[in-house]
Enzyme design. Sequence first.
Site, PDB file in Angstrom:
ATOM      1  N   LYS A 121       0.851  -1.184   0.000  1.00  0.00           N
ATOM      2  CA  LYS A 121       0.000   0.000   0.000  1.00  0.00           C
ATOM      3  C   LYS A 121       0.892   1.241   0.000  1.00  0.00           C
ATOM      4  O   LYS A 121       2.035   1.192   0.492  1.00  0.00           O
ATOM      5  CB  LYS A 121      -0.965  -0.027   1.196  1.00  0.00           C
ATOM      6  CG  LYS A 121      -0.317   0.216   2.572  1.00  0.00           C
ATOM      7  CD  LYS A 121      -0.432   1.666   2.976  1.00  0.00           C
ATOM      8  CE  LYS A 121       0.167   1.958   4.316  1.00  0.00           C
ATOM      9  NZ  LYS A 121       0.247   3.377   4.664  1.00  0.00           N
TER      10      LYS A 121
ATOM     11  N   LYS B  74      -0.456  11.470  13.759  1.00  0.00           N
ATOM     12  CA  LYS B  74       0.974  11.501  14.061  1.00  0.00           C
ATOM     13  C   LYS B  74       1.214  12.343  15.314  1.00  0.00           C
ATOM     14  O   LYS B  74       0.415  13.215  15.669  1.00  0.00           O
ATOM     15  CB  LYS B  74       1.745  12.117  12.897  1.00  0.00           C
ATOM     16  CG  LYS B  74       1.672  11.340  11.595  1.00  0.00           C
ATOM     17  CD  LYS B  74       2.616  10.170  11.590  1.00  0.00           C
ATOM     18  CE  LYS B  74       2.730   9.550  10.213  1.00  0.00           C
ATOM     19  NZ  LYS B  74       3.586   8.329  10.242  1.00  0.00           N
TER      20      LYS B  74
ATOM     21  N   ASP C  77      -1.396  -5.170   2.809  1.00  0.00           N
ATOM     22  CA  ASP C  77      -1.589  -4.208   3.890  1.00  0.00           C
ATOM     23  C   ASP C  77      -1.155  -4.954   5.145  1.00  0.00           C
ATOM     24  O   ASP C  77      -1.849  -5.861   5.597  1.00  0.00           O
ATOM     25  CB  ASP C  77      -3.050  -3.770   3.988  1.00  0.00           C
ATOM     26  CG  ASP C  77      -3.270  -2.721   5.068  1.00  0.00           C
ATOM     27  OD1 ASP C  77      -2.419  -2.611   5.978  1.00  0.00           O
ATOM     28  OD2 ASP C  77      -4.286  -2.014   5.013  1.00  0.00           O
ATOM     29  N   HIS C  78       0.008  -4.609   5.688  1.00  0.00           N
ATOM     30  CA  HIS C  78       0.611  -5.445   6.725  1.00  0.00           C
ATOM     31  C   HIS C  78      -0.257  -5.573   7.967  1.00  0.00           C
ATOM     32  O   HIS C  78      -0.071  -6.501   8.761  1.00  0.00           O
ATOM     33  CB  HIS C  78       2.005  -4.917   7.104  1.00  0.00           C
ATOM     34  CG  HIS C  78       1.985  -3.614   7.832  1.00  0.00           C
ATOM     35  ND1 HIS C  78       1.995  -2.388   7.189  1.00  0.00           N
ATOM     36  CD2 HIS C  78       1.952  -3.327   9.153  1.00  0.00           C
ATOM     37  CE1 HIS C  78       1.978  -1.425   8.075  1.00  0.00           C
ATOM     38  NE2 HIS C  78       1.952  -1.963   9.270  1.00  0.00           N
TER      39      HIS C  78
ATOM     40  N   GLU D 134       0.173   7.236  16.419  1.00  0.00           N
ATOM     41  CA  GLU D 134       1.626   7.077  16.348  1.00  0.00           C
ATOM     42  C   GLU D 134       2.282   8.227  17.100  1.00  0.00           C
ATOM     43  O   GLU D 134       1.852   9.374  16.973  1.00  0.00           O
ATOM     44  CB  GLU D 134       2.096   7.086  14.898  1.00  0.00           C
ATOM     45  CG  GLU D 134       1.556   5.939  14.054  1.00  0.00           C
ATOM     46  CD  GLU D 134       2.016   6.040  12.612  1.00  0.00           C
ATOM     47  OE1 GLU D 134       2.908   5.272  12.221  1.00  0.00           O
ATOM     48  OE2 GLU D 134       1.487   6.902  11.883  1.00  0.00           O
TER      49      GLU D 134
ATOM     50  N   ASP E 125      -3.024   8.067   3.760  1.00  0.00           N
ATOM     51  CA  ASP E 125      -1.917   7.229   4.205  1.00  0.00           C
ATOM     52  C   ASP E 125      -2.367   6.145   5.179  1.00  0.00           C
ATOM     53  O   ASP E 125      -1.814   5.048   5.178  1.00  0.00           O
ATOM     54  CB  ASP E 125      -0.841   8.096   4.865  1.00  0.00           C
ATOM     55  CG  ASP E 125       0.431   7.316   5.182  1.00  0.00           C
ATOM     56  OD1 ASP E 125       0.946   6.636   4.278  1.00  0.00           O
ATOM     57  OD2 ASP E 125       0.902   7.385   6.328  1.00  0.00           O
TER      58      ASP E 125
ATOM     59  N   LYS F  48      -1.225  -9.050  11.161  1.00  0.00           N
ATOM     60  CA  LYS F  48      -1.035  -9.014  12.611  1.00  0.00           C
ATOM     61  C   LYS F  48      -1.961 -10.030  13.280  1.00  0.00           C
ATOM     62  O   LYS F  48      -3.117 -10.201  12.899  1.00  0.00           O
ATOM     63  CB  LYS F  48      -1.308  -7.608  13.147  1.00  0.00           C
ATOM     64  CG  LYS F  48      -0.241  -6.592  12.717  1.00  0.00           C
ATOM     65  CD  LYS F  48      -0.544  -5.226  13.279  1.00  0.00           C
ATOM     66  CE  LYS F  48       0.548  -4.230  12.896  1.00  0.00           C
ATOM     67  NZ  LYS F  48       1.825  -4.529  13.558  1.00  0.00           N
TER      68      LYS F  48
ATOM     69  N   HIS G 226      -5.542   1.054   6.381  1.00  0.00           N
ATOM     70  CA  HIS G 226      -5.588   0.446   7.713  1.00  0.00           C
ATOM     71  C   HIS G 226      -6.939   0.674   8.391  1.00  0.00           C
ATOM     72  O   HIS G 226      -7.542  -0.261   8.930  1.00  0.00           O
ATOM     73  CB  HIS G 226      -4.497   1.016   8.614  1.00  0.00           C
ATOM     74  CG  HIS G 226      -3.108   0.786   8.112  1.00  0.00           C
ATOM     75  ND1 HIS G 226      -2.779  -0.237   7.248  1.00  0.00           N
ATOM     76  CD2 HIS G 226      -1.941   1.435   8.360  1.00  0.00           C
ATOM     77  CE1 HIS G 226      -1.485  -0.202   6.988  1.00  0.00           C
ATOM     78  NE2 HIS G 226      -0.951   0.807   7.645  1.00  0.00           N
TER      79      HIS G 226
END
Length: 510
Positions: A169, A361, A198-199, A237, A256, A203, A261
């Site tokens: 992505k 962020k 999409d990592h 984050e 992003d 998970k 996600h």
Amino acid sequence: MKVEEAPNPLAEGLHDYRVADPAVMVIFGATGDLSGRKLLPALYNLARQRSLPAGFAVLGAAMSDLTDDAFRKMASEKIHQFSRTQPIDERVLAPLLDLLFYVKVDFSQQDEFRKLGRKLQELDDARHTTGNRIFYCATPPQTYSLIAQQLMAAGLHAGKGFHRIVVEKPFGTDLQSARELTQTLQKAFPEDAVFRIDHYLGKETVQNILAFRFANSIFEPVWNANLIDSVQITIAEEIGIENRGRYYDTAGALRDIVQNHGLQLVTLTAMEPPLAFEAGAVRDEKVKVLRSIRPLIGEDIEQSTVRGQHTSGWVLGQQVVGYREEKDVAPDSQTETFAALRLFVDNWRWAGVPFYIRAGKRMPKRVTEIRIQFKRPPHLTFGREAMKEVDPNAITLRIQPEEGISLKFGAKVPSAGLRIRSVTMDFQYVTSFLVEAPEAYERLLLDCMIGDPTLFTRADEVEAAWMLIDPIENKWRSGRPPLAMYPAGTWGPDEATQLLKADGREWHRP
């Protein structure tokens, strides 16, 4: 006398015994950050678990002029630095490094792809991989189409054995570019050979959402609008943009994080039970959720979304600069580093239940979680005084940094009189199974080798997500709603608090 370590009875069944066919994995951008931090350490841990096939090789391809030995030295350093399992077992690492090879490739030069093809043929012959190839694009997104076109022009996209391409992505920057990328990829590879990573889907706790819901009869009957008040998804984050100003200033938090996600977590939380845990059934249900989300248009966008940008402040005891002071960021940038949305899934299960998403962020800490907030009891049996310390029941699915699930409920305080207080029951992956959860890329790389696309994103899912995001993005770029500022180290702008307060709710504090 050597004392053998006792087996861990709680770890029974944790190993993945699926067998992949022999293959050569080509990593485009093999000298880059993604390869060094994630892919190479993941391959090491797969080797450690004996999950790599006997006939396997990795061919690094990048612009740097390296020998095989230089690439192996670099890979060894990255694995020692970033592997989740420490210390490194040299008995595992040494044989793995022998399977690593390198070829210099300029993606713009067709001749160099023909050179790549000759190297692949050599490895096919030496490793007996029968022509099976996986092309992993660990490169900037704008190179995906070029790489696919060059592979097709060189005849490397098809032939004997399977041929798969993996892209990270973001899948496009809007609906039009996503469709163009899909068309280019599908000219060279069939859709079932395109693996969009999409990592987050790799998970353990993300996969546990489905297990939690569909493998336990006590939860699924209450997983609906009759008992659930709202759903909150937080993707926070503490880091900034980490020298990615040139990219981030053209992307922002909405594209992003939320488009991929955030919406992925919505689909897994809201989807109907699939017929089976297989690619077609699972991905069909996810697409149904995206198509059921009420589109935000016009004034709805101003009333149901918040965009924010962080100023300077303190995060985890360190002073940090504001977003506009970051390298390669315009001094008057209007790009958001925080996004919050209120969405509704218009179907029978979720009618009237708001899904709140926030992503940002430079927040107080790194945390990703889904909070299922239940309605209050319809009658206060024990009276208001006894219940004043009781919050509504809630289930929190923690995705990172500590993967686990917690359940909040009311219990009697052990003292004279009748007083109820909220308490929490916790499940943590590490303490329950006495092993560390595997990295997402370990699962996803193995799935790709086996050819299981269940945890990868399908083309129609990508398009459905962009259909929801594009109108919001276009409205935000016109300046509505206004960009709200928030100090670094806080949970976002006041407008995000008001978004829930207007509904009589408040954000959960992770």
